[in-house]
Design an enzyme around this catalytic site. Structure first.
Site, short mmCIF file in Angstrom:
data_model
loop_
_atom_site.label_atom_id
_atom_site.label_comp_id
_atom_site.label_asym_id
_atom_site.label_seq_id
_atom_site.Cartn_x
_atom_site.Cartn_y
_atom_site.Cartn_z
N ASN A 1 0.83 -1.19 0.00
CA ASN A 1 0.00 0.00 0.00
C ASN A 1 0.87 1.25 0.00
O ASN A 1 1.63 1.50 0.95
CB ASN A 1 -0.90 0.03 1.24
CG ASN A 1 -1.65 1.34 1.37
OD1 ASN A 1 -2.64 1.57 0.70
ND2 ASN A 1 -1.17 2.24 2.24
N GLU A 2 0.85 1.98 -1.11
CA GLU A 2 1.39 3.34 -1.23
C GLU A 2 2.89 3.46 -1.03
O GLU A 2 3.39 4.56 -0.79
CB GLU A 2 0.66 4.30 -0.27
CG GLU A 2 -0.80 4.48 -0.65
CD GLU A 2 -1.54 5.50 0.21
OE1 GLU A 2 -0.98 5.93 1.24
OE2 GLU A 2 -2.68 5.84 -0.12
N CYS A 3 3.62 2.38 -1.16
CA CYS A 3 5.08 2.48 -1.04
C CYS A 3 5.69 3.12 -2.29
O CYS A 3 6.58 3.98 -2.19
CB CYS A 3 5.69 1.11 -0.77
SG CYS A 3 5.12 0.35 0.77
N SER B 1 -0.26 -0.40 -4.67
CA SER B 1 -1.51 0.33 -4.86
C SER B 1 -1.34 1.70 -4.22
O SER B 1 -1.06 1.79 -3.02
CB SER B 1 -2.67 -0.43 -4.20
OG SER B 1 -3.90 0.22 -4.42
#
Length: 855
Positions: free
Chosen positions: A459-461, A507
């Site tokens: 998530n969002e890395c 994502s």
């Protein structure tokens, strides 16, 4: 007068399977009989009562396993409830201490005569040292893995003791961080532990330790099934071959019988003799099914399930058995070039569908406290809100077996993140090997579930690296380490152990690495609204292919606030209310948007209520636009479904499962058939949208009215919606619709009816509601009993906005709430309760408000 001119008419067993290859077979067995000489496989459960203490202290206290140290400290009255008032601050010392757990258990001589005696731990949080009778057995360092250890040499007939010491995860993390010349971004990226435990912008910082999933001793002889992999080969649409790959660990060269059975509406079985060598053996059985009963996502068909049972016999004696529940289906992520770039849509059994749902976070700060009943309630509520997909967010946990079983049963497709979120990670060999083993455990454990639709790396890395300043701050080796995990280890693991499913690196992400915000391909986290302070109308300008995150905050209602705050705390800027608001600008942003749209509420209770209306209305604007743009946009997963404690957050249901306004709205804006008025500030288009697989013929009505009840103009026409499509039902300028009626005194109402049933209805306001001249609605309720339940029938003399019903003191909820009540159209609402309700008491308790009563 005719209002418009019409346009032309235009898809078991219910345990963990243990997250490790060698454990998968054990979790799906029925409850094991007490250890005995006769049983080939015997188990000593170690769940239940233990003792715990703070390391280097003398006093021991009662504990429960599975559990965690915070729950045990609360039960022992050694810390206050961290959810109450500002008690979270008073328990922060717990994370820096080491903790020890112990219990005694009996072992029989018969069990010790078996050649293999092993300790199986399905979840140790996180840095654990395990001792049996004073001898160290092993050390672990990953909350998400399960472990199996040979312990026969450490056990003795009669009484035995197991002791597990848990090092402080915070101090261990600090020691690991010191090995690098820089501090990696993220909460605690060196530690393979639930990231949200370290605090998030909706969750408290409660860094747990303990035995959080089942633990037991297991003894076996001859052989055991260590892994079962189920593959499906579709020969054609009427025939599928179930391929059951079985991995057997044998302690000798021997002949055995392997039996495979598929159980559904019909049963298929196959048995054969197999020669095993000492060590690991692999066998595959093919079981054809003609005219299979397919598994479908919610809203597309039934959730048909089969049970695959594998049994291992030697000379007629059952050595081991495994059951896995599967669904026969194809489920794929489809990405094909199109006129807008490249599609991003899910396809079930050959039929594309629009993904409707939200993001799931852990349902408690202390996961062992979440029961199957709570999972079932929350997930059924998602299904009831017309959702078909949930994203298991990468900052939480790999969920309980109950969660995935229920998603299978309810048709909720799972977008499954690996547990990496908003951080960059080390790239040393030990960390990478730990990640590889974790990923292998998880993929093997979950791959048989028909509900799993996608594996996502994090998530969002990637978003953080390219858009949050990390790329400029950190050396390039940090990105290289990222690529080792998310572009090498994880995709290779999925390809090896679950090749039929798609892997998505991050994502949000697009086809071009470094462009996670592209509107031409991939998925999008759109936070211009909220973080960027953009107005809700900006949603209508966004055309990304799949919205996997977007959201807005609200407060829980007063009944929930009462569970954590005293009356003297009932002020938005009180220390207690601010402690239960984890976003640094959260309260300010809620009020900022409120000033633009609504009149300021008259009191604290009304402010809480209005925040939920604002959240729901904002999400409605976004989702209705997204659905109106299919097939260009094919997914809407708002942030977020649920809460892990009572808090101001983006959730649609609060910590106690109470439906906030958003969840009631979601049931309407995710309805399979939707009419959606969408404006561009000059003109209005009303869309008819259908997710159904059949034609929808109905009557479309639209009228413009004054708030006092006068008709400006209206009209009705027959329409047809094609399967899984959208079309414009009406398009006119705002001035033409209003005629000479002032915008602050006028609204539009539209509905789609079929026979006597309203399939969908909607309202459009020509001005922000703070400028609207809402009169007293004069709501008229009638309460009566029908079919053993309580019914409230409502009517109103004038438009009643966001009508809200409550019955303080009664356990249950209303079937609908936060709805608009149109003059001349009655509405019936049922009170849903699992216990009998006295009508006289209910009438006395019933409260009804609308927007007009809150200022």
């Amino acid at each position: 007068m005719a209002l418009f001119r019409m346009r032309k008419n235009q898809f078991s067993r219910k345990l963990w399977n243990h997250l490790a290859v060698f454990v998968i077979s054990l979790t799906v067995l029925a409850p094991t009989a007490p250890a005995s000489e006769q049983a080939a496989l015997a188990r000593i459960p170690l769940d239940g009562e233990w003792q715990f203490r703070q390391a280097r202290q003398k006093a021991w206290h009662r504990a429960r396993v599975p559990g965690c140290v915070h729950l045990d400290l609360i039960e022992a009255k050694l810390i206050p409830d961290p959810f109450y008032r500002d008690n979270e601050l008073k328990v922060q010392w717990v994370e820096r201490e080491d903790w020890e757990y112990r219990r005694e258990f009996e072992v029989t001589e018969a069990l010790l005569r078996k050649p293999h005696v092993e300790l199986v731990a399905l979840g140790l949080d996180t840095f654990a040292s395990i001792y049996l009778n004073g001898n160290q057995v092993a050390e672990t360092d990953n909350m998400f893995r399960s472990y199996r250890f040979d312990v026969k040499q450490y056990l003795q007939p009669g009484l035995n003791e197991i002791l597990i010491r848990f090092d402080s995860p915070v101090r261990r993390a600090e020691a690991l961080e010191e090995k690098l010349p820089y501090k990696l971004p993220g909460g605690s990226p060196h530690v393979r532990k639930a990231p949200y435990h370290f605090g998030w912008d909706w969750g408290p910082r409660l860094v747990t330790s303990g035995v959080w999933r089942p633990i037991f001793i297991e003894a076996w002889e001859g052989g055991r099934i260590s892994e079962v992999e189920i593959k499906q080969d579709f020969v054609d649409k009427n025939r599928v071959i179930i391929r059951a790959g079985t991995r057997v660990v044998s302690d000798r060269n021997q002949k055995v019988a392997l039996k495979a059975t598929v159980i559904g509406k019909r049963t298929f079985a196959h048995s054969e003799s197999v020669s095993l060598k000492a060590g690991e053996n692999v066998n595959e059985k093919a079981l054809p099914i003609t005219n299979p009963d397919l598994w479908w996502p919610a809203g597309m068909g039934e959730q048909n399930l089969y049970t695959v049972r594998i049994e291992l016999y030697r000379k007629g004696r059952l050595l081991d058995s495994v059951e896995k529940r599967i669904g026969v289906r194809t489920l794929a992520l489809e990405q094909r070039p199109d006129e807008w770039g490249k599609s991003f849509r899910f396809v079930a059994n050959g039929i594309p569908f629009f993904a409707k749902g939200g993001n799931w976070i852990p349902a408690d700060s202390f996961p062992p406290r979440v029961s199957r009943q709570k999972y079932e309630r929350l997930l059924r509520d998602c299904r009831e809100a017309n959702m078909n997909m949930l994203r298991v967010w990468g900052g939480g946990i790999y969920e309980s077996p109950d969660f995935y079983d229920l998603c299978d049963e309810l048709g909720l497709v799972v977008w499954q993140d690996f547990m990496f979120a908003c951080a960059m990670f080390p790239g040393d060999d030990a960390f990478l090997e730990n990640v590889r083993a974790e990923a292998e455990d998880v993929v093997k454990a979950l791959r048989h579930h028909p509900s799993i639709g996608l594996w996502c790396g994090n998530n969002e890395c990637e978003e953080g690296w390219f858009h949050w300043g990390w790329k400029e701050k950190y050396p390039a080796t940090v990105w290289s380490d990222y690529e080792k995990i998310f572009h090498e280890i994880l995709p290779r693991t999925v390809e090896r152990f679950d090749p039929s499913r798609a892997y998505w690196p991050s994502s949000p992400h697009s086809e071009t690495i470094g462009e996670p915000r592209s509107d031409k391909s991939g998925d999008m986290h759109y936070w211009g609204i909220w973080h960027g302070k953009e107005p809700f109308s900006e949603y209508r300008k966004k055309f990304h292919r799949f919205f996997s995150e977007f959201g807005f905050q609200s407060f829980p209602l007063l009944e929930t606030v009462k569970t954590f705050a005293l009356p003297e705390d009932w002020n938005l800027t009180s220390p207690v209310m601010e402690q239960h608001q984890k976003h640094p600008e959260g309260n300010r942003l809620i009020l900022l948007y409120m000033l633009d749209q609504y009149r300021m509420p008259k009191d604290f209770e009304s402010l809480l209520w209005l925040s939920q209306v604002q959240q729901a209305e904002g999400m409605k604007i976004g989702v209705e636009h997204f659905r109106s743009q299919m097939p260009r946009i094919m997914g809407s997963l708002y942030w977020q479904i649920n809460d892990c404690w009572p808090v101001a957050s983006w959730a649609g249901t609060d910590y106690y499962g109470t439906w906030k306004a958003l969840h009631y709205y979601a049931r309407r804006f995710y309805n399979p058939v939707l009419v959606a008025p969408i404006d561009d500030e000059k003109s209005l288009k009303i869309y008819g949208i259908s997710d159904l697989g059949r034609l929808v013929d109905g009557d479309f009505y639209c009228g413009v009215f004054t708030y006092d009840g006068d008709v400006v103009q209206d009209g009705e026409v027959s329409v047809r919606l094609e399967p899984r499509s959208r079309r414009v039902l009406l398009e006119k300028s705002l001035d033409e619709l209003r005629k000479d009626s002032p915008p602050e005194k006028t609204y539009l109402y539209c509905e789609l009816r079929k026979g006597g049933e309203t399939l969908s209805s909607n309202i459009f306001h020509f001005t922000p509601l703070k400028r609207a001249s809402l009169p007293e609605p004069e709501i008229r309720p009638e309460v009566f009993e029908r079919d053993g339940g309580m019914i409230v029938r409502l009517g109103a003399a004038r438009l009643a906005k966001m009508v809200y019903l409550s019955a303080p003191g009664f356990e249950g909820r209303f079937s609908d709430n936060f709805f608009d009540l149109i003059p001349g159209r009655q509405r019936e609402v049922r009170f849903l309760s699992s216990t009998p309700v006295d009508i006289a008491s209910f009438k006395k308790a019933l409260k009804i408000i609308s927007l007009r009563e809150t200022y």
